[in-house]
Every structure is written in C-alpha cells, then in structure tokens.
Design an enzyme around this catalytic site. Structure first.
Site, PDB file in Angstrom:
ATOM      1  N   LYS A  49      36.096  35.298  46.157  1.00 50.68           N
ATOM      2  CA  LYS A  49      37.150  35.237  47.185  1.00 50.68           C
ATOM      3  C   LYS A  49      36.588  34.786  48.527  1.00 50.68           C
ATOM      4  O   LYS A  49      37.278  34.117  49.281  1.00 50.68           O
ATOM      5  CB  LYS A  49      37.859  36.591  47.316  1.00 50.68           C
ATOM      6  N   LYS A  55      39.866  31.554  34.682  1.00 53.54           N
ATOM      7  CA  LYS A  55      40.975  32.442  34.298  1.00 53.54           C
ATOM      8  C   LYS A  55      42.291  31.995  34.930  1.00 53.54           C
ATOM      9  O   LYS A  55      42.295  31.408  36.019  1.00 53.54           O
ATOM     10  CB  LYS A  55      40.648  33.895  34.668  1.00 53.54           C
ATOM     11  N   LYS A 104      47.486  34.301  39.319  1.00 53.26           N
ATOM     12  CA  LYS A 104      48.791  34.173  39.956  1.00 53.26           C
ATOM     13  C   LYS A 104      48.692  33.654  41.386  1.00 53.26           C
ATOM     14  O   LYS A 104      49.655  33.191  41.951  1.00 53.26           O
ATOM     15  CB  LYS A 104      49.567  35.493  39.936  1.00 53.26           C
TER      16      LYS A 104
HETATM   17  P1  TYM Z   1      45.434  41.693  39.925  1.00 51.83           P
HETATM   18  O1  TYM Z   1      46.683  41.875  40.690  1.00 51.83           O
HETATM   19  O2  TYM Z   1      44.566  40.522  40.231  1.00 51.83           O
HETATM   20  O3  TYM Z   1      45.747  41.621  38.393  1.00 51.83           O
HETATM   21  C1  TYM Z   1      46.518  42.607  37.750  1.00 51.83           C
HETATM   22  C2  TYM Z   1      46.036  42.823  36.333  1.00 51.83           C
HETATM   23  O4  TYM Z   1      46.103  41.611  35.580  1.00 51.83           O
HETATM   24  C3  TYM Z   1      44.837  41.389  34.952  1.00 51.83           C
HETATM   25  N1  TYM Z   1      44.622  39.930  34.885  1.00 51.83           N
HETATM   26  C4  TYM Z   1      44.396  39.251  33.759  1.00 51.83           C
HETATM   27  N2  TYM Z   1      44.303  39.632  32.472  1.00 51.83           N
HETATM   28  C5  TYM Z   1      44.078  38.674  31.547  1.00 51.83           C
HETATM   29  N3  TYM Z   1      43.944  37.366  31.846  1.00 51.83           N
HETATM   30  C6  TYM Z   1      44.019  36.918  33.116  1.00 51.83           C
HETATM   31  N4  TYM Z   1      43.902  35.637  33.388  1.00 51.83           N
HETATM   32  C7  TYM Z   1      44.262  37.889  34.146  1.00 51.83           C
HETATM   33  N5  TYM Z   1      44.411  37.809  35.493  1.00 51.83           N
HETATM   34  C8  TYM Z   1      44.619  39.066  35.927  1.00 51.83           C
HETATM   35  C9  TYM Z   1      43.834  42.068  35.852  1.00 51.83           C
HETATM   36  O5  TYM Z   1      42.646  42.367  35.165  1.00 51.83           O
HETATM   37  C10 TYM Z   1      44.593  43.310  36.272  1.00 51.83           C
HETATM   38  O6  TYM Z   1      44.500  44.314  35.284  1.00 51.83           O
HETATM   39  N6  TYM Z   1      42.236  44.912  41.894  1.00 51.83           N
HETATM   40  C11 TYM Z   1      43.362  44.809  40.997  1.00 51.83           C
HETATM   41  C12 TYM Z   1      44.547  45.645  41.418  1.00 51.83           C
HETATM   42  C13 TYM Z   1      44.244  47.080  41.599  1.00 51.83           C
HETATM   43  C14 TYM Z   1      43.935  48.014  40.572  1.00 51.83           C
HETATM   44  C15 TYM Z   1      43.762  49.271  41.231  1.00 51.83           C
HETATM   45  C16 TYM Z   1      43.811  47.915  39.188  1.00 51.83           C
HETATM   46  C17 TYM Z   1      44.238  47.755  42.784  1.00 51.83           C
HETATM   47  N7  TYM Z   1      43.956  49.067  42.551  1.00 51.83           N
HETATM   48  C18 TYM Z   1      43.462  50.411  40.519  1.00 51.83           C
HETATM   49  C19 TYM Z   1      43.491  49.086  38.474  1.00 51.83           C
HETATM   50  C20 TYM Z   1      43.324  50.314  39.129  1.00 51.83           C
HETATM   51  C21 TYM Z   1      43.809  43.355  40.981  1.00 51.83           C
HETATM   52  O7  TYM Z   1      43.572  42.606  41.877  1.00 51.83           O
HETATM   53  O8  TYM Z   1      44.572  43.030  39.964  1.00 51.83           O
END
Ligand code: TYM
Length: 333
Positions: free
Chosen positions: A116, A198, A201
C-alpha cells in the site's frame, strides 16, 4: 449446541468499494455458512478504510451498502452481530493500548503495508503503518476463536496472535488467541486480466479484471468470457496456467467443489464452453443476492435499526474486554 457453548467467529471487511467476487468467495460466502455453528460477529471496517483517502459522502454510502450486502447474502442480523466499527469506541481505545505492545520492526515486515505504501506513495500515513494493530484490537475485543479471511490476511492474523500472546505473558490470560479460518478453495481469487495478482475491490485500474458483486450480470459474464487464458486449449490446474487455474478455482468455490473435482468436470472441454459454464455458475450465485440487495436497500428504517442494534450489542462485549485491559495496564477504572 447452546448459544453459550458455541465458539466465536469474528471478521470484518473494509467499505473501500463494492465487494469483489474475491471478497465473496474468500470471505463472505463462508461468513454466511458459519452462522449456524458459531456465534458470529461481522464488522464494516470503516476506520481501516480511511488509511487511504476516501470521499466522505461515498464512504458513508459504501458503509451502509456493505452492511446491506451482508444481509443480502443471507447473513442474519438476528442470529449474528453486524455493526460498523467506528460506532464502537473501544476499537480505537484498545488499539492505542496495543500500539504500546507492538514493535516497529514487526509492522515494517507487513507485506500489505509495503504494497500500500508503494501504491499510495504520497500518503504513507501512520494509520497505514499501525493498521494491523487496529485489526488485532477488532479481533481481541470479542474473544474470537476463529477469524474467517482470505489468504492475504494471514500475516495480519499472525501478528494478532503475537500481540495477544505478548500481552497475556505479562498480564495473565486476558485475550483469547484466535486461529485463522482460511478456506481450502477460494482463499485467493486472482484478477481476470492479471491472474498473477489478487482480485481487489479497490486497487484495480482495469474494470475487466474484477467482478463486483453488484455488476450487471451480463457484464459479469462478459468479463469472464474475456478473461486471460493461454493458447493450449486444455482446462487443467497448473502453475503455468494461472488464468485457467483461477477460473477453475472460481467455479469450484461457487459450486462448493474441490478444485480437482472442478478440473475433472472439464476434461476435453474447450475454453469457450468452459468459460460459459463458469459464467453461468457465477451469475446464478449473484442473481438472488442482487435481487435481495435491491429489496433491502429500499428499507432505510430497517437498515438504520440493524446498524443501531448491532452497535449496541457489539459495544457491550467490547467494553467488557476493554475494561479488563484498562485495569491490567493500570488505568483508573
Ligand atoms: P478486505 O476488506 O481487503 O477484504 C475482506 C475479505 O476478503 C478477502 N479477500 C479475498 N479473498 C480471496 N480472494 C481475493 N482476491 C480476496 N481479496 C480480499 C480478505 O482476505 C478478507 O477476508 N484488514 C481486512 C479487514 C479487517 C479484518 C479485521 C478482517 C479489519 N479488521 C478483523 C478480519 C478481522 C481487510 O482489509 O479486508
């Protein structure tokens, strides 16, 4: 099993864009499937989202839309807790305490921080750096046993465990040390145009690379039909066939099969026919979700109520943990 004996699941998603098919297959689909067996708590991580610049009006809208989408997928707000992170003040308060138990060296090793900061070189803020500490606070406030996430969050879970263990070693058993719950299939869905990276979004410049959960269905099908493949016309899982392997993974995750089972179904099948099957499966998965999303979105009062109730239920649990931590570190409570 009685409610009290069920294990606790915690996860969150940033409202940084409409969720992608990757978010759905890596996380949301499992969140829904886990709700009967576990006590589940799912958050909209809007505090994490402001580590990169957001338009405020848009962010508010995306926050509500994401919560609505959770429900449209079938996550029941009566059975689970759905809430907005910034509604529960304990997150910021615990994050501060945990900052004092986290080392700069650990945070500098985080690949997401490195990625990032490269992407947002003009805004490498301290929040981006301490992002995993806030995430640890999220998880630890709710005594989570399991955290269902995609593969890209594995490193953040490891640091959460390290912080929890470090704190427990000093103060006794305050935190539950959580385990990750990373699905066998779907944990890493790749871009359709760039299958080496990957699907994301928020980070893609090419719209054809990502299927968004609210994409027009015809458009979603076209994106799959245009997905990058290779020239040997054999539907097979292989590291040197990243495009085809990714489509097989998508098909497997949508249909609940293993990647090998999916591969077996398409032996001798040409790419055109294969892509059509993948597109049909994805569309039939998204269609009811989109319909439900439309219905729910029109009920503003109901969504307001879910947000308010969720915040209250979450704050009740979070405040208990926070008070325990404050007592341990010597704050007057
Ligand atoms: P975020 O918002 O980037 O993504 C949410 C979830 O989607 C999964 N993910 C994917 N899985 C498979 N293939 C992909 N291409 C892909 N892109 C995203 C991510 O692994 C995630 O599970 N830091 C976290 C948000 C967060 C969080 C937490 C998660 C904040 N606090 C506490 C768990 C527990 C994040 O940015 O996810």
């Amino acid at each position: 099993m009685s409610e009290e004996n069920k294990k606790i699941i915690y996860s969150a998603m940033q409202p940084s864009g409409i969720p992608s098919l990757g978010n759905y297959l890596g996380a949301l689909k499992n969140w829904k499937n886990l709700q009967n067996e576990y006590n589940c708590i799912y958050a909209i991580a809007n505090m994490h989202a402001i580590t990169v610049r957001q338009d405020p009006t848009e962010l508010r809208k995306k926050t509500r839309d994401l919560l609505t989408l959770f429900m449209a997928i079938g996550i029941d707000p009566e059975k689970n807790i759905l809430y907005v992170q910034s509604d529960v003040k304990a997150h910021a308060e615990l994050a501060w305490v945990l900052n004092c138990f986290t080392y700069m060296g650990e945070l500098s090793r985080m690949t997401q921080f490195k990625d990032k900061s490269a992407k947002h070189a003009d805004n490498i803020n301290a929040g981006l750096f301490t992002y995993p500490v806030l995430m640890a606070a999220d998880i630890l406030l709710y005594n989570a046993d399991l955290v269902p996430v995609g593969e890209d969050q594995r490193q953040h879970l490891e640091i959460t465990r390290d912080i929890a263990e470090r704190f427990n070693n000093i103060y006794g058993d305050v935190f539950t040390v959580p385990d990750g719950y990373i699905p066998k299939v779907g944990a890493r869905i790749m871009g359709l145009q760039e299958p080496e990276r990957k699907m994301s979004k928020s980070e893609s410049d090419n719209d054809n690379n990502v299927i968004y959960m609210l994409d027009d269905l015809g458009r979603a099908a076209n994106k799959i039909k245009r997905a990058v493949t290779d020239s040997d016309n054999e539907v097979r899982l292989s590291p040197d066939k990243p495009g085809i392997s990714n489509l097989l993974n998508i098909y497997a995750a949508v249909t609940g099969k293993s990647a090998e089972e999916a591969e077996g179904e398409f032996v001798g099948c040409g790419y055109g026919e294969f892509k059509k099957c993948v597109a049909d499966a994805v569309i039939e998965e998204l269609r009811p979700i989109q319909e439900r999303f439309k219905e729910l979105s029109s009920d503003k009062a109901y969504i307001d109520k879910v947000i308010k109730d969720g915040a209250e239920k979450a704050a009740y649990i979070a405040n208990k943990t926070l008070r325990k931590v404050q007592r341990k570190v010597g704050f007057p409570v």
